[in-house]
Motif scaffolding. Sequence first.
Motif, PDB file in Angstrom:
ATOM      1  N   TRP A   1       3.287  -5.281  29.961  1.00 35.21           N
ATOM      2  CA  TRP A   1       2.623  -5.472  28.676  1.00 35.21           C
ATOM      3  C   TRP A   1       1.559  -6.553  28.734  1.00 35.21           C
ATOM      4  CZ3 TRP A   1       7.570  -5.619  25.099  1.00 35.21           C
ATOM      5  CH2 TRP A   1       8.116  -4.328  25.048  1.00 35.21           C
ATOM      6  N   ALA A   2       1.751  -7.557  29.601  1.00 35.11           N
ATOM      7  CA  ALA A   2       0.791  -8.663  29.674  1.00 35.11           C
ATOM      8  C   ALA A   2      -0.609  -8.183  30.036  1.00 35.11           C
ATOM      9  CB  ALA A   2       1.271  -9.707  30.685  1.00 35.11           C
ATOM     10  N   SER A   3      -0.694  -7.111  30.829  1.00 35.73           N
ATOM     11  CA  SER A   3      -2.002  -6.564  31.198  1.00 35.73           C
ATOM     12  C   SER A   3      -2.429  -5.413  30.293  1.00 35.73           C
ATOM     13  CB  SER A   3      -1.981  -6.084  32.656  1.00 35.73           C
ATOM     14  OG  SER A   3      -0.980  -5.093  32.849  1.00 35.73           O
ATOM     15  N   GLN A   4      -1.470  -4.757  29.640  1.00 33.67           N
ATOM     16  CA  GLN A   4      -1.780  -3.596  28.804  1.00 33.67           C
ATOM     17  C   GLN A   4      -2.130  -3.968  27.369  1.00 33.67           C
ATOM     18  OE1 GLN A   4       1.883  -1.342  29.451  1.00 33.67           O
ATOM     19  NE2 GLN A   4       0.739   0.177  30.608  1.00 33.67           N
ATOM     20  N   TYR A   5      -1.504  -5.040  26.854  1.00 28.89           N
ATOM     21  CA  TYR A   5      -1.655  -5.367  25.433  1.00 28.89           C
ATOM     22  C   TYR A   5      -2.113  -6.813  25.257  1.00 28.89           C
ATOM     23  CZ  TYR A   5       0.995  -1.069  24.825  1.00 28.89           C
ATOM     24  OH  TYR A   5       1.406   0.244  24.873  1.00 28.89           O
ATOM     25  N   LYS A   6      -3.309  -6.972  24.709  1.00 32.22           N
ATOM     26  CA  LYS A   6      -3.827  -8.318  24.489  1.00 32.22           C
ATOM     27  C   LYS A   6      -2.933  -9.118  23.533  1.00 32.22           C
ATOM     28  CE  LYS A   6      -8.705  -7.263  25.320  1.00 32.22           C
ATOM     29  NZ  LYS A   6     -10.076  -7.256  24.740  1.00 32.22           N
TER      30      LYS A   6
END
Length: 215
Positions: A114-119
């Motif tokens: 999620w850290a790379s997928q969702y700001k």
Amino acid sequence: METLATLKSIFPILEPELLAIIHETATIKEAAEGETLINTGQYIRSSMLLLDGLIKVYREDDEGNEFLMYYLEPGEACALTLLCATRQEKSQIMAKAVKASTLIMLPIEQTEQWASQYKSWYRYIVGTYRSRFEELLQTLDSIAFKSLDERLMFYLKRHMDTFGPRIELSHQQIAEELNSSREVISRLLKKMEQRGLVSLNRNYIDIAHPDKFKL
């Protein structure tokens, strides 16, 4: 599982798509008052977000003395457990439910993606680290640069900010967390009572003038 609307109210920073994934995949854990959630030396497999209740995060020495680090309130995540889980290290802290609590448990593999997928998730985690770092700096400052009476004021203010003006702790409990003696803490509290700052009762303290606890 909580409704999406409830999740949105508790975690307003997170994107609707991410909230939907949490709603579908998260495991919910109910913790009774006083239940230990994390022990020192334990490997942490999940990220822990608080939906409801209150969690105390602290360190404990070999003799059972506690040092309060911070409290988790609804909408917050435990920064230190996130860090330990990501690095696959053993926990150096303990966590206990001060009140009956409801937690969201998320597999660490999922939250790393999620850290790379969702700001919004990235901002949420960075904000969590920043706020806990600032709080720990305040605690270190109180230990390194303040006298014991100032440390006691800081300690009472932290509890007042979390629990309100009634602090249900004995003088012995306060002394243990401040690495002092009950006699010294009782004497300092008595001076504070004489100044009209607090009202002392058996096993609890009432803050008489919260506005004066500005550090």
